[in-house]
Design a protein around this motif. Structure first.
Motif, PDB file in Angstrom:
ATOM      1  N   ASN A  69      47.573  42.612  28.237  1.00  0.00           N
ATOM      2  CA  ASN A  69      47.475  42.082  29.595  1.00  0.00           C
ATOM      3  C   ASN A  69      47.845  40.604  29.630  1.00  0.00           C
ATOM      4  OD1 ASN A  69      46.581  44.541  30.516  1.00  0.00           O
ATOM      5  ND2 ASN A  69      44.444  43.943  30.723  1.00  0.00           N
ATOM      6  N   GLY A  70      48.329  40.159  30.772  1.00  0.00           N
ATOM      7  CA  GLY A  70      48.560  38.731  30.940  1.00  0.00           C
ATOM      8  C   GLY A  70      49.950  38.346  31.377  1.00  0.00           C
ATOM      9  N   GLY A  71      50.946  39.251  31.258  1.00  0.00           N
ATOM     10  CA  GLY A  71      52.283  38.946  31.732  1.00  0.00           C
ATOM     11  C   GLY A  71      52.884  37.715  31.079  1.00  0.00           C
ATOM     12  N   ALA A  72      53.323  36.761  31.909  1.00  0.00           N
ATOM     13  CA  ALA A  72      53.949  35.536  31.399  1.00  0.00           C
ATOM     14  C   ALA A  72      52.978  34.751  30.529  1.00  0.00           C
ATOM     15  CB  ALA A  72      54.436  34.685  32.571  1.00  0.00           C
ATOM     16  N   TYR A  73      51.698  34.758  30.885  1.00  0.00           N
ATOM     17  CA  TYR A  73      50.680  34.067  30.076  1.00  0.00           C
ATOM     18  C   TYR A  73      50.645  34.643  28.664  1.00  0.00           C
ATOM     19  CZ  TYR A  73      46.018  33.061  28.241  1.00  0.00           C
ATOM     20  OH  TYR A  73      44.967  32.694  27.428  1.00  0.00           O
ATOM     21  N   ASN A  74      50.704  35.952  28.556  1.00  0.00           N
ATOM     22  CA  ASN A  74      50.610  36.611  27.257  1.00  0.00           C
ATOM     23  C   ASN A  74      51.774  36.243  26.347  1.00  0.00           C
ATOM     24  OD1 ASN A  74      49.827  38.586  25.222  1.00  0.00           O
ATOM     25  ND2 ASN A  74      51.419  39.889  26.051  1.00  0.00           N
ATOM     26  N   VAL A  75      52.999  36.306  26.872  1.00  0.00           N
ATOM     27  CA  VAL A  75      54.161  36.030  26.019  1.00  0.00           C
ATOM     28  C   VAL A  75      54.208  34.553  25.618  1.00  0.00           C
ATOM     29  CG1 VAL A  75      55.741  35.694  27.990  1.00  0.00           C
ATOM     30  CG2 VAL A  75      56.659  36.283  25.741  1.00  0.00           C
ATOM     31  N   LEU A  76      53.865  33.652  26.515  1.00  0.00           N
ATOM     32  CA  LEU A  76      53.892  32.227  26.175  1.00  0.00           C
ATOM     33  C   LEU A  76      52.755  31.859  25.226  1.00  0.00           C
ATOM     34  CD1 LEU A  76      54.841  30.749  29.659  1.00  0.00           C
ATOM     35  CD2 LEU A  76      56.282  30.873  27.627  1.00  0.00           C
ATOM     36  N   LEU A  77      51.618  32.534  25.337  1.00  0.00           N
ATOM     37  CA  LEU A  77      50.503  32.285  24.427  1.00  0.00           C
ATOM     38  C   LEU A  77      50.880  32.671  23.003  1.00  0.00           C
ATOM     39  CD1 LEU A  77      47.451  31.451  24.290  1.00  0.00           C
ATOM     40  CD2 LEU A  77      46.922  33.882  24.478  1.00  0.00           C
ATOM     41  N   ALA A 223      52.913  44.098  34.288  1.00  0.00           N
ATOM     42  CA  ALA A 223      52.676  43.472  32.983  1.00  0.00           C
ATOM     43  C   ALA A 223      51.271  42.898  32.866  1.00  0.00           C
ATOM     44  CB  ALA A 223      53.705  42.375  32.723  1.00  0.00           C
ATOM     45  N   ASN A 224      50.608  42.658  33.987  1.00  0.00           N
ATOM     46  CA  ASN A 224      49.271  42.064  33.951  1.00  0.00           C
ATOM     47  C   ASN A 224      48.156  43.095  33.733  1.00  0.00           C
ATOM     48  OD1 ASN A 224      49.639  39.202  34.251  1.00  0.00           O
ATOM     49  ND2 ASN A 224      50.381  39.602  36.309  1.00  0.00           N
ATOM     50  N   PHE A 225      48.470  44.391  33.859  1.00  0.00           N
ATOM     51  CA  PHE A 225      47.447  45.398  33.551  1.00  0.00           C
ATOM     52  C   PHE A 225      48.031  46.511  32.668  1.00  0.00           C
ATOM     53  CE2 PHE A 225      49.345  46.646  37.582  1.00  0.00           C
ATOM     54  CZ  PHE A 225      49.500  48.027  37.490  1.00  0.00           C
ATOM     55  N   VAL A 226      48.925  46.114  31.737  1.00  0.00           N
ATOM     56  CA  VAL A 226      49.597  47.084  30.871  1.00  0.00           C
ATOM     57  C   VAL A 226      48.605  47.810  29.955  1.00  0.00           C
ATOM     58  CG1 VAL A 226      50.110  45.384  29.061  1.00  0.00           C
ATOM     59  CG2 VAL A 226      51.551  47.406  29.322  1.00  0.00           C
ATOM     60  N   GLU A 227      47.502  47.157  29.579  1.00  0.00           N
ATOM     61  CA  GLU A 227      46.524  47.794  28.689  1.00  0.00           C
ATOM     62  C   GLU A 227      45.787  48.936  29.371  1.00  0.00           C
ATOM     63  OE1 GLU A 227      44.027  45.117  26.301  1.00  0.00           O
ATOM     64  OE2 GLU A 227      45.344  43.487  26.922  1.00  0.00           O
ATOM     65  N   GLU A 228      45.804  48.958  30.704  1.00  0.00           N
ATOM     66  CA  GLU A 228      45.163  50.051  31.441  1.00  0.00           C
ATOM     67  C   GLU A 228      46.102  51.239  31.647  1.00  0.00           C
ATOM     68  OE1 GLU A 228      42.762  47.232  31.136  1.00  0.00           O
ATOM     69  OE2 GLU A 228      44.291  46.614  32.562  1.00  0.00           O
ATOM     70  N   GLN A 229      47.354  51.125  31.164  1.00  0.00           N
ATOM     71  CA  GLN A 229      48.340  52.181  31.354  1.00  0.00           C
ATOM     72  C   GLN A 229      48.479  53.032  30.093  1.00  0.00           C
ATOM     73  OE1 GLN A 229      52.065  50.474  32.796  1.00  0.00           O
ATOM     74  NE2 GLN A 229      50.940  48.868  33.887  1.00  0.00           N
ATOM     75  N   GLU A 230      48.814  54.301  30.280  1.00  0.00           N
ATOM     76  CA  GLU A 230      49.078  55.172  29.142  1.00  0.00           C
ATOM     77  C   GLU A 230      50.307  54.667  28.385  1.00  0.00           C
ATOM     78  OE1 GLU A 230      49.577  59.083  30.722  1.00  0.00           O
ATOM     79  OE2 GLU A 230      47.452  59.324  31.223  1.00  0.00           O
ATOM     80  N   ILE A 231      50.391  54.990  27.100  1.00  0.00           N
ATOM     81  CA  ILE A 231      51.521  54.565  26.276  1.00  0.00           C
ATOM     82  C   ILE A 231      52.822  55.124  26.855  1.00  0.00           C
ATOM     83  CG2 ILE A 231      52.595  54.753  23.992  1.00  0.00           C
ATOM     84  CD1 ILE A 231      49.804  54.831  22.790  1.00  0.00           C
ATOM     85  N   GLY A 232      53.817  54.260  26.992  1.00  0.00           N
ATOM     86  CA  GLY A 232      55.113  54.688  27.505  1.00  0.00           C
ATOM     87  C   GLY A 232      55.259  54.602  29.012  1.00  0.00           C
ATOM     88  N   VAL A 233      54.177  54.291  29.721  1.00  0.00           N
ATOM     89  CA  VAL A 233      54.226  54.255  31.184  1.00  0.00           C
ATOM     90  C   VAL A 233      54.872  52.973  31.693  1.00  0.00           C
ATOM     91  CG1 VAL A 233      52.743  53.988  33.241  1.00  0.00           C
ATOM     92  CG2 VAL A 233      52.342  55.860  31.643  1.00  0.00           C
ATOM     93  N   PHE A 234      54.612  51.848  31.028  1.00  0.00           N
ATOM     94  CA  PHE A 234      55.068  50.554  31.539  1.00  0.00           C
ATOM     95  C   PHE A 234      56.561  50.500  31.859  1.00  0.00           C
ATOM     96  CE2 PHE A 234      56.828  46.305  30.719  1.00  0.00           C
ATOM     97  CZ  PHE A 234      56.229  45.618  31.771  1.00  0.00           C
ATOM     98  N   PRO A 235      57.473  50.857  30.936  1.00  0.00           N
ATOM     99  CA  PRO A 235      58.902  50.785  31.289  1.00  0.00           C
ATOM    100  C   PRO A 235      59.278  51.696  32.453  1.00  0.00           C
ATOM    101  CG  PRO A 235      58.581  51.897  29.176  1.00  0.00           C
ATOM    102  CD  PRO A 235      57.268  51.302  29.546  1.00  0.00           C
ATOM    103  N   LYS A 236      58.529  52.777  32.618  1.00  0.00           N
ATOM    104  CA  LYS A 236      58.799  53.673  33.745  1.00  0.00           C
ATOM    105  C   LYS A 236      58.414  53.026  35.076  1.00  0.00           C
ATOM    106  CE  LYS A 236      58.179  57.836  30.939  1.00  0.00           C
ATOM    107  NZ  LYS A 236      57.351  59.047  30.684  1.00  0.00           N
ATOM    108  N   THR A 237      57.346  52.217  35.061  1.00  0.00           N
ATOM    109  CA  THR A 237      56.978  51.512  36.298  1.00  0.00           C
ATOM    110  C   THR A 237      58.071  50.513  36.678  1.00  0.00           C
ATOM    111  OG1 THR A 237      55.758  49.707  35.187  1.00  0.00           O
ATOM    112  CG2 THR A 237      54.520  51.703  35.728  1.00  0.00           C
ATOM    113  N   VAL A 306      43.742  43.873  41.256  1.00  0.00           N
ATOM    114  CA  VAL A 306      43.859  44.526  39.950  1.00  0.00           C
ATOM    115  C   VAL A 306      44.572  43.602  38.954  1.00  0.00           C
ATOM    116  CG1 VAL A 306      44.901  46.449  38.684  1.00  0.00           C
ATOM    117  CG2 VAL A 306      43.796  46.863  40.884  1.00  0.00           C
ATOM    118  N   GLY A 307      45.679  42.990  39.399  1.00  0.00           N
ATOM    119  CA  GLY A 307      46.451  42.111  38.521  1.00  0.00           C
ATOM    120  C   GLY A 307      45.675  40.881  38.091  1.00  0.00           C
ATOM    121  N   VAL A 308      44.995  40.243  39.044  1.00  0.00           N
ATOM    122  CA  VAL A 308      44.266  39.012  38.720  1.00  0.00           C
ATOM    123  C   VAL A 308      43.055  39.308  37.836  1.00  0.00           C
ATOM    124  CG1 VAL A 308      42.539  38.825  40.577  1.00  0.00           C
ATOM    125  CG2 VAL A 308      43.732  36.786  39.769  1.00  0.00           C
TER     126      VAL A 308
END
Length: 592
Positions: A69-77, A223-237, A306-308
Motif C-alpha cells: 500500500n502507499g502508491g507514490a509514497y511506497n515507491v519513493l520510500l 495502488a494505495n490499497f493493493v494489499e487488499e486485492q487478490e494476487i494478479g488483480v491490480f494490473p487488471k484494475t 478507502v485510499g486514504v
C-alpha cells in the motif's frame, strides 16, 4: 486474541472502488475540455488516453516489484528518502481530501436538479446554512460509516454504483447515436466550421489536454490499497480503468459536438450530460443521468476514504504520523484514520464555504504532482533496484515521455487558472509543515528542552516538569530499534545503510543481522562494523549472526521476539533468484 482475517478484493470489486472515481469524470470532463478545445475536445481526450496507457506500464512495474500500500509514497520510500516519500504522501492526502469534498458537493448539486428545494437555506443561531452544505456533510458521514464497517462491505456498494454508472453511460451513448442517425450531422458541420476561440489548433489542443487530465484522477487509487486485492488483480484494475475512460470520454465529447451547438455548452456546463440525455432521450433519461451522477460521485467519495485509509496506515507504521492512528476495530478498519479524515474534509468544506473552484485547485495540482512523482519513482526503481524482480517493465523513454506530459498538463493548468495554483500552495505549505514536524520531532524536542533550560531560574517548577515529560517522550522516540539483514556486505554498503538510517530514522540502535546458512567466516564483517560503530557514535550497532535460511518465517520470528515491526526491518534489493516476492516479507523496506 483471534487474528482478523481480511477477505481480499476480486477484480470487479477492486475495479469498482477505484473505477467510480475515474469514471465519474465522464460527468464533467467533456464539458470542461470543450470549453477550452472546442470542436477538437475529443482529440485532447484521446491524448489523455495515450498518457494513461503509458502509466499502465509505469504503475504495473512499480507495484509488481513493490506490491505494498502507499502508491507514490511506497515507491519513493523504497528508492529514495523518507522526506521525498512524505511529500508524495502529503500530496496524495490533499488530492483525496479535495476529491471527497468536491465529489460529495457535486453529487448534491446534481441531486438539486431532481429536488430543487436543496438550493434553499435555513438559519441556525443567526447563521444562514445551506441545505447543500448539510447534505454534503451527510454524504461524507454515510461513507465514513461504510469505510469503518469494512472494505469488503464498501466494495459491495461500490460494485452496485459502478455497474449502474456504466449501464447509464452506455444507454446515453446509444440514445445519442440513434439521435444522430435520425437527425444527421448538421450540428456537427456547424460546430466544426466555427473559429477556434483559443487561437491556434495547437494551443486549443494544449489547453484542452491540460483540462482533460482531470479525467484520469482516481487512476492512482488502486495502488494505495493493493494489499487488499487478490494476487494478479491490480494490473487488471489498471487495464479496466484505462479502457473505460479511453472509450467513454472521447466518444461522449464527440457525441456532444454532433448534437449540441457549442454556444449552448457553457450555460449547461454543470449538468451537460443530463442536458444531452434530455435532448436525445427525453426527461426520463435526464433524470436517470442525474440519479446516476449522484450515485457515482458518492462512489468517488468512498474511493477517497478507502485510499486514504491504506496510505495513512502505512505512514503511521513508518512513524510519520502518531501511533494513535493504528487502532483498529473488530473488522480491522483504522477507524481513527477514517474519522480524522472526515473531520479534515468537513473543516475544509466550511473554511472554503463550499467553494468548488478553490478546492478544484488543490485537487488538480496535487493529483498531477502525485502522478509525476510516481513516474520519477519508476525511474529511481530502474536505476537503484535493477535486480528486483517485476512482472512487467515500462521502457525508460516511455516513462520520460509520460512524466513530461504530466509536467505539460501541470503548466497548462497554471496557465488556465493561476489563482487555483495559489490556493493549492495555501493548503500544501501547512500540510508539509505538519509532516516536517513529525519527521524532525526528536530534534525539536531537544531544542525545546534547551530553550526551557535557558529560562530555568524564573520558571524552575514548570521547567523541571516539562523537561521530565519531554525527555521521556524523546527517549521513547529514540528507543525504537531497527534491523538490517546483511548477506555479508562490505564496509561501503554497510556505511550507506548507516547513512540512510541516520538521515531518515530516529533511533539509537541498529541490529545488523546475518543469516549464515553456509557457516562462512564473518571476521572481516565484524571488524568493519567496529569501525562503523566508532564512526557513528550516536547509533549503537549490534551484530547478530543466526543459522537458517532468510525468508518470511525468520522475519516473523525475529519481529515477534524483538518486538520490532517489520517495516523497521531493512534489506538490500533482492535479485531474480530470490525465492520470495517482496510483498511476502510483510512490509520489509528496501534501502539498498
Amino acid at each position: 486474541m483471534k487474528e482478523v482475517v481480511h477477505k481480499k478484493l476480486n477484480e470487479l470489486q477492486a475495479t469498482a472502488i477505484c473505477g467510480n472515481d475515474i469514471s465519474s469524470s465522464c460527468l464533467y470532463v467533456s464539458a470542461l475540455t470543450i470549453m477550452y478545445a472546442g470542436q477538437y475536445a475529443w482529440i485532447s481526450l484521446l491524448f489523455v488516453a495515450v498518457v494513461l496507457f503509458l502509466f499502465r506500464k509505469i504503475y504495473g512495474e512499480v507495484v509488481g516489484a513493490l506490491p505494498l500500500n502507499g502508491g507514490a509514497y511506497n515507491v519513493l520510500l523504497n528508492t529514495s528518502s523518507k522526506r521525498l516519500a512524505s511529500i508524495a504522501a502529503t500530496l496524495t492526502v490533499l488530492s483525496y481530501m479535495a476529491t471527497a469534498v468536491i465529489s460529495a458537493s457535486e453529487g448534491v448539486h446534481y441531486l438539486s436538479n431532481i429536488i430543487p428545494q436543496i438550493h434553499h437555506s435555513f438559519s441556525l443561531f443567526y447563521i444562514d446554512i445551506s441545505f447543500i452544505t448539510v447534505a454534503t456533510v451527510v454524504i461524507l458521514l454515510i461513507f465514513t460509516t461504510l469505510a469503518i464497517i469494512g472494505i469488503g462491505e464498501s466494495a459491495i456498494v461500490a460494485v452496485v454504483i459502478f455497474i449502474t454508472h456504466l449501464s447509464t453511460l452506455t444507454l446515453l451513448v446509444l440514445a445519442s447515436v440513434w439521435f444522430i442517425f435520425m437527425n444527421g450531422f448538421d450540428v456537427f458541420s456547424v460546430n466544426w466550421s466555427l473559429p477556434i476561440t483559443s487561437g491556434t489548433i495547437v494551443n486549443a489542443l494544449f489547453l484542452g489536454f491540460s483540462a482533460a487530465m482531470l479525467g484520469i484522477s482516481g487512476f492512482e487509487s488502486s495502488a494505495n490499497f493493493v494489499e487488499e486485492q487478490e494476487i494478479g488483480v491490480f494490473p487488471k484494475t489498471l487495464r479496466n480503468m484505462w479502457a473505460i475512460v479511453s472509450f467513454f470520454n472521447p466518444i461522449i465529447a464527440l457525441l456532444l459536438i454532433c448534437i449540441i451547438p457549442l454556444a449552448e455548452v457553457g450555460e449547461h456546463q454543470e449538468s451537460l450530460l443530463a442536458f444531452l440525455g434530455k435532448k436525445t432521450g427525453g426527461s426520463w433519461l435526464a433524470y436517470l443521468i442525474s440519479i446516476d451522477a449522484v450515485l457515482v460521485l458518492c462512489g468517488a467519495v468512498l474511493t477517497s476514504f478507502v485510499g486514504v485509509s491504506g496510505l495513512l496506515n502505512r505512514m503511521t507504521l513508518d512513524r510519520i504520523l502518531p501511533n494513535y492512528f493504528l487502532k483498529q476495530n473488530k473488522r480491522g478498519s483504522n477507524y481513527r484514520i477514517i474519522i480524522s479524515f472526515l473531520v479534515l474534509c468537513v473543516s475544509v468544506l466550511f473554511v472554503t464555504k463550499g467553494d468548488i473552484i478553490a478546492l478544484a485547485g488543490v485537487y488538480t495540482f496535487s493529483f498531477l504532482a502525485v502522478m509525476g512523482l510516481f513516474g520519477i519513482g519508476n525511474l529511481l526503481l530502474k536505476f537503484k533496484r535493477k535486480k528486483l524482480p517485476r512482472p512487467e517493465k515500462a521502457r525508460g523513454i516511455s516513462v520520460i515521455i509520460a512524466v513530461a506530459l504530466i509536467v505539460t498538463a501541470f503548466i497548462g493548468n497554471m496557465k488556465l487558472n493561476l489563482t487555483s495554483f495559489y490556493t493549492f500552495l495555501q493548503y500544501l505549505v501547512p500540510a508539509f509543515g505538519f509532516v516536517a514536524i513529525m519527521l524532525n520531532r526528536s530534534l525539536l524536542i531537544r531544542l525545546l528542552i534547551e530553550a526551557l533550560e535557558y529560562f530555568y531560574t524564573p520558571l524552575r517548577k514548570i521547567v523541571i516538569f516539562s523537561n521530565r515529560y519531554l525527555l521521556k517522550m524523546n527517549l521513547k522516540i529514540n528507543s525504537q530499534e531497527f534491523v538490517f539483514f546483511t548477506k555479508g556486505d562490505d564496509v561501503a554498503i554497510i556505511n550507506k545503510v548507516m547513512q540512510y538510517v541516520q538521515n531518515n530514522e530516529t533511533t539509537k540502535k541498529l541490529k545488523i543481522v546475518n543469516i549464515n546458512k553456509d557457516h562462512y567466516d564473518n571476521e572481516l564483517l565484524i571488524k568493519d562494523l567496529k569501525v562503523l560503530d566508532r564512526a557513528y557514535p550516536e547509533i549503537d550497532i549490534e551484530f547478530i549472526e543466526l543459522e537458517g535460511v532468510f525468508g518470511p518465517d525468520i522475519i516473523d520470528e525475529l519481529s515477534t521476539k524483538w518486538n520490532i515491526p517489520k517495516n523497521f526491518m531493512f534489506i538490500g534489493s533482492p535479485g531474480d533468484r530470490f525465492s520470495y516476492r517482496v510483498s511476502e516479507l510483510g512490509g520489509v523496506r528496501l534501502i539498498m
